[in-house]
Write an enzyme that holds these catalytic residues in place. Structure first.
Site, PDB file in Angstrom:
ATOM      1  N   CYS A  51      77.839 -62.467  -3.512  1.00  0.00           N
ATOM      2  CA  CYS A  51      78.052 -62.504  -4.766  1.00  0.00           C
ATOM      3  C   CYS A  51      79.140 -63.883  -5.137  1.00  0.00           C
ATOM      4  O   CYS A  51      79.224 -64.009  -6.288  1.00  0.00           O
ATOM      5  CB  CYS A  51      79.206 -61.468  -5.604  1.00  0.00           C
ATOM      6  N   GLU A  60      78.970 -58.006  -9.592  1.00  0.00           N
ATOM      7  CA  GLU A  60      79.075 -59.107 -10.224  1.00  0.00           C
ATOM      8  C   GLU A  60      77.798 -59.719 -10.008  1.00  0.00           C
ATOM      9  O   GLU A  60      76.974 -60.723 -11.636  1.00  0.00           O
ATOM     10  CB  GLU A  60      79.925 -60.111  -9.291  1.00  0.00           C
ATOM     11  N   CYS A  90      81.933 -59.791  -2.924  1.00  0.00           N
ATOM     12  CA  CYS A  90      81.626 -60.012  -0.955  1.00  0.00           C
ATOM     13  C   CYS A  90      81.382 -61.536  -1.303  1.00  0.00           C
ATOM     14  O   CYS A  90      80.938 -62.243  -2.386  1.00  0.00           O
ATOM     15  CB  CYS A  90      80.182 -59.213  -1.138  1.00  0.00           C
ATOM     16  N   HIS A 141      75.155 -55.928  -6.661  1.00  0.00           N
ATOM     17  CA  HIS A 141      76.271 -55.423  -6.583  1.00  0.00           C
ATOM     18  C   HIS A 141      76.658 -55.382  -8.064  1.00  0.00           C
ATOM     19  O   HIS A 141      76.355 -56.293  -9.123  1.00  0.00           O
ATOM     20  CB  HIS A 141      77.656 -55.933  -6.477  1.00  0.00           C
TER      21      HIS A 141
END
Length: 140
Positions: free
Chosen positions: A100, A70, A97, A68
């Site tokens: 993260c 992040e 999410c 992801h």
């Protein structure tokens, strides 16, 4: 947020392009976008694992070849020896999410500014308990 929008254009994700940046004292520390680990073929070449398995958005985050945005921002900071200080802010085009969220909490991020929501109630709960400030800044 304009920078996060620009960063997401680097993503080759077939489902959702996401851009993120870590900021402290109005200085950009690191950026990240979603995509496969360094040196691995991109999903536009291999196809989307999540699509082939019919995994709905917001579920089974581990069933993806990519990282992801992040996660990549935190990793980029670490790879370049950039300390993410307590109180840093994350700007992201998509609400984090739960995976993260946990990483951001441990990295010392205390504020998340996001453009679009994401269906992950656990992430919001974790960040709320951690006292993280959440700011929804929808695109214009």
């Amino acid at each position: 947020m304009d920078i996060a929008e620009l960063v997401k254009t680097r993503s080759v994700c077939l489902r959702n392009r996401v851009g993120a940046l870590l900021v402290s004292d109005r200085h950009v520390l690191a950026t990240g976008y979603n995509g496969p680990p360094r040196g691995l073929p991109h999903c536009d070449v291999t196809g989307c694992l999540r699509e082939s398995m019919n995994v709905p958005s917001g579920e089974r985050h581990e069933l993806c070849r990519g990282l992801h945005a992040e996660q990549n921002a935190i990793i980029q900071a670490a790879c370049h020896g950039v300390r993410v200080p307590e109180g840093a802010c994350l700007y992201t085009t998509l609400f984090p999410c739960s995976l993260c969220a946990k990483m951001l909490i441990n990295a010392g991020v205390t504020r998340v500014v996001y453009a679009e929501g994401y269906p992950d109630a656990l992430a919001e709960s974790l960040m709320d308990v951690a006292g993280m400030e959440l700011v929804h800044l929808p695109p214009e």
